[in-house]
Motif scaffolding. Structure first.
Motif, PDB file in Angstrom:
ATOM      1  N   GLN A  96       0.830  -1.206   0.000  1.00  0.00           N
ATOM      2  CA  GLN A  96       0.000   0.000   0.000  1.00  0.00           C
ATOM      3  C   GLN A  96       0.866   1.258   0.000  1.00  0.00           C
ATOM      4  OE1 GLN A  96      -2.609   0.279   3.380  1.00  0.00           O
ATOM      5  NE2 GLN A  96      -3.747   2.020   2.557  1.00  0.00           N
ATOM      6  N   GLU A  97       1.907   1.254   0.808  1.00  0.00           N
ATOM      7  CA  GLU A  97       2.811   2.405   0.874  1.00  0.00           C
ATOM      8  C   GLU A  97       3.576   2.570  -0.443  1.00  0.00           C
ATOM      9  OE1 GLU A  97       4.948   5.705   2.345  1.00  0.00           O
ATOM     10  OE2 GLU A  97       3.022   4.771   2.874  1.00  0.00           O
ATOM     11  N   ALA A  98       3.984   1.443  -1.044  1.00  0.00           N
ATOM     12  CA  ALA A  98       4.705   1.510  -2.320  1.00  0.00           C
ATOM     13  C   ALA A  98       3.801   2.080  -3.411  1.00  0.00           C
ATOM     14  CB  ALA A  98       5.194   0.120  -2.710  1.00  0.00           C
ATOM     15  N   ARG A  99       2.537   1.685  -3.417  1.00  0.00           N
ATOM     16  CA  ARG A  99       1.612   2.223  -4.419  1.00  0.00           C
ATOM     17  C   ARG A  99       1.445   3.734  -4.248  1.00  0.00           C
ATOM     18  NH1 ARG A  99      -1.160  -2.937  -3.568  1.00  0.00           N
ATOM     19  NH2 ARG A  99      -1.082  -4.103  -5.537  1.00  0.00           N
ATOM     20  N   ARG A 100       1.496   4.197  -3.018  1.00  0.00           N
ATOM     21  CA  ARG A 100       1.370   5.633  -2.778  1.00  0.00           C
ATOM     22  C   ARG A 100       2.629   6.362  -3.235  1.00  0.00           C
ATOM     23  NH1 ARG A 100       2.843   9.464   0.641  1.00  0.00           N
ATOM     24  NH2 ARG A 100       4.087   8.047   1.922  1.00  0.00           N
ATOM     25  N   ARG A 101       3.785   5.863  -2.829  1.00  0.00           N
ATOM     26  CA  ARG A 101       5.056   6.537  -3.141  1.00  0.00           C
ATOM     27  C   ARG A 101       5.385   6.484  -4.633  1.00  0.00           C
ATOM     28  NH1 ARG A 101       8.825   7.816   0.671  1.00  0.00           N
ATOM     29  NH2 ARG A 101       8.286   7.408   2.864  1.00  0.00           N
ATOM     30  N   LEU A 102       5.022   5.385  -5.267  1.00  0.00           N
ATOM     31  CA  LEU A 102       5.414   5.169  -6.673  1.00  0.00           C
ATOM     32  C   LEU A 102       4.270   5.415  -7.636  1.00  0.00           C
ATOM     33  CD1 LEU A 102       7.464   1.868  -6.123  1.00  0.00           C
ATOM     34  CD2 LEU A 102       8.380   4.178  -6.410  1.00  0.00           C
ATOM     35  N   LYS A 103       3.266   6.166  -7.202  1.00  0.00           N
ATOM     36  CA  LYS A 103       2.047   6.329  -7.999  1.00  0.00           C
ATOM     37  C   LYS A 103       2.322   6.852  -9.409  1.00  0.00           C
ATOM     38  CE  LYS A 103      -2.640   8.231  -7.980  1.00  0.00           C
ATOM     39  NZ  LYS A 103      -2.609   8.504  -9.420  1.00  0.00           N
ATOM     40  N   ALA A 104       3.158   7.854  -9.518  1.00  0.00           N
ATOM     41  CA  ALA A 104       3.418   8.442 -10.840  1.00  0.00           C
ATOM     42  C   ALA A 104       4.039   7.409 -11.776  1.00  0.00           C
ATOM     43  CB  ALA A 104       4.333   9.651 -10.701  1.00  0.00           C
ATOM     44  N   GLN A 105       4.979   6.650 -11.277  1.00  0.00           N
ATOM     45  CA  GLN A 105       5.627   5.637 -12.111  1.00  0.00           C
ATOM     46  C   GLN A 105       4.650   4.504 -12.453  1.00  0.00           C
ATOM     47  OE1 GLN A 105       9.300   4.224 -10.479  1.00  0.00           O
ATOM     48  NE2 GLN A 105       9.734   2.843 -12.195  1.00  0.00           N
ATOM     49  N   ILE A 106       3.845   4.107 -11.474  1.00  0.00           N
ATOM     50  CA  ILE A 106       2.854   3.053 -11.706  1.00  0.00           C
ATOM     51  C   ILE A 106       1.851   3.493 -12.763  1.00  0.00           C
ATOM     52  CG2 ILE A 106       0.877   1.894 -10.631  1.00  0.00           C
ATOM     53  CD1 ILE A 106       2.595   1.731  -8.057  1.00  0.00           C
TER      54      ILE A 106
END
Length: 492
Positions: A171-181
């Motif tokens: 969940q934290e990774a999806r938040r931090r990496l949102k632009a790249q995702i």
């Protein structure tokens, strides 16, 4: 038998990367449409490609990072410019240097342009795509973002909370990496749009798209990371056994592919849900599908993970009947071709025939044994696909140049036409056979030598890079090919 495969047709085997053009590899731009026009003009109604998945650094389409995602390297930059999402002089459209930029940079710039300039219709289309594909796209986009962060490590070397997919960490990774995702999801959106536009154009010109499904997936993939229970792994996520084939025509030590084997017990319990999802994606992209290494659905060669070669493996049964039955129930009689090459037993043949799947007949394999050789044209049945060779073979010219005079005489005695080249004789034999579908690699159409082969099994370098040029497709070759297609009643 599928109605699509129950008709005389001719096809050409050419991967998208082998198309000509100014970019680093062939893509889904104008050259792909030009190739469809060439097929249509010659009466050829099938274009067979290799798998379209996102590749590792070795560029092998048989070791993909996802069973669903398309390869962003195949995206046409010109198409992005026409949409207005990639503008020059952001990079300079007139610039002869535009294609010197890595595709990843161009795609990132196109995503930023999409966010700024796309109309509401396209933005809604993107949102709908992400929703419809979320069952695989969410995991894939996160996997690729994390893979970029921890590159070159495989997922089993990531920090424990990511390796084990702890909910809070993801969940934290999806938040931090949102632009790249989001950018990764955009690339998939563009790939699917470009491919489906090409497929529609091919359909309008009477050309069917014929795809390839590698039976196994790469260990370093979103599929294994997100679905560990589907594969034979230990509690730490490490492979217990790996896939390959025993010593054969291609290699004295066999081929150690290194892919994880399926946990068929889990797959059966879930009604083969993972496989059905995979096929559904490929059926959206293709009209016909080949199952690579079909014999692995009857029994697969399992090699202990610690072995360096494929010699010390064993055949382990697989529930191919149950899987194919589940496919028929869920998806109907879909146009599947069985890649039934290698060490084939009566059990494999019975599985293929029970589900009325056409197998493959390779003319390069036809002349080494007696008259009962199943690859001799006289032994074909209509429900098969005839080839001069495949992407794993030498080109027919290269193969023939290594034959003895005695072997060449044997081929001409059987096929006739001693005044013609062996590539032309084999093309003539494939197209003239009773096989419903005859597919010729583009290298053989152009009569090219060994330096133009696509892949040499068992080698790690020098593969998957071949491309043709339009100046090799002379009017004489085109006319000759069209005449043969018409002569043997394989025209559109």
């Amino acid at each position: 038998m599928s109605a699509i495969l129950n008709k005389r047709r001719a096809g050409i085997l050419l991967h998208i990367t082998s198309l000509p053009g100014s970019s680093a590899m062939g893509d889904l731009g104008q050259e792909a449409y030009h190739f469809v026009n060439f097929l249509h003009d010659t009466g050829i109604t099938v274009w067979q490609t290799l798998p379209l998945g996102t590749t590792h650094e070795d560029r092998s389409p048989y070791q993909s990072l996802s069973a669903h995602a398309g390869n962003p390297e195949l995206i046409s930059v010109d198409w992005l410019c026409k949409q207005g999402w990639l503008r020059f002089p952001d990079i300079s459209t007139e610039s002869k240097n535009a294609f010197e930029y890595p595709k990843s940079i161009l795609l990132t710039k196109a995503f930023h342009g999409f966010l700024k300039r796309a109309d509401e219709g396209n933005k809604k289309d993107f949102a709908d795509f992400c929703q419809a594909k979320s069952f695989w796209l969410d995991d894939f986009a996160l996997f690729m973002a994390l893979r970029h962060k921890f590159h070159p490590q495989c997922w089993n070397q990531w920090p424990e909370h990511f390796k084990e997919r702890e909910a809070k960490a993801l969940q934290e990774a999806r938040r931090r990496l949102k632009a790249q995702i989001d950018s990764i999801k955009f690339q998939q959106y563009v790939f699917f749009r470009q491919w489906l536009e090409l497929k529609a154009y091919a359909g309008q010109h009477g050309v069917l798209m014929f795809g390839d499904i590698p039976i196994f997936v790469s260990y370093d993939s979103a599929d294994v990371w997100a679905n560990r229970d589907v594969f034979k792994l230990d509690d730490a996520g490490e492979m217990i056994v790996v896939a390959g084939v025993p010593p054969d025509y291609f290699s004295e030590t066999g081929q150690r592919w290194g892919n994880p084997h399926f946990n068929w017990h889990t797959l059966k319990k879930t009604g083969f849900h993972w496989w059905l999802d995979r096929l559904q994606t490929q059926l959206e992209l293709f009209d016909i599908l080949r199952i690579d290494h079909f014999r692995g659905l009857e029994a697969a060669w399992e090699i202990p993970a610690y072995e360096e070669t494929a010699i010390n493996g064993q055949w382990v049964k697989a529930p191919g009947h149950a899987l194919l039955s589940a496919i028929n129930v869920a998806l109907g009689s879909i146009p599947l071709v069985a890649e039934d090459l290698g060490i084939i037993t009566s059990e494999v043949e019975e599985l293929r025939d029970e589900f009325h799947l056409p197998g493959m007949k390779i003319l390069q394999f036809a002349f080494g044994d007696g008259l009962d050789n199943p690859y001799l044209p006289g032994n074909y049945v209509t429900n098969c696909v005839a080839y001069t060779g495949t992407h794993d073979n030498d080109t027919t010219l290269g193969w023939s140049e290594n034959l003895s005079d005695e072997a060449k005489t044997k081929i001409y005695d059987y096929l006739g036409n001693p005044q013609t080249s062996i590539p032309c004789a084999l093309i003539h034999a494939a197209l003239g056979s009773v096989a419903n579908l005859a597919v010729i690699p583009m290298q053989d159409i152009l009569e090219l030598g060994s330096e133009h082969r696509m892949n040499t099994p068992g080698t790690a370098t020098g593969n998957w890079t071949w491309r043709f040029r339009w100046d090799q497709v002379t009017p004489e070759r085109t006319e000759k090919l069209g005449n043969l297609v018409r002569l043997f009643d394989r025209q559109a």
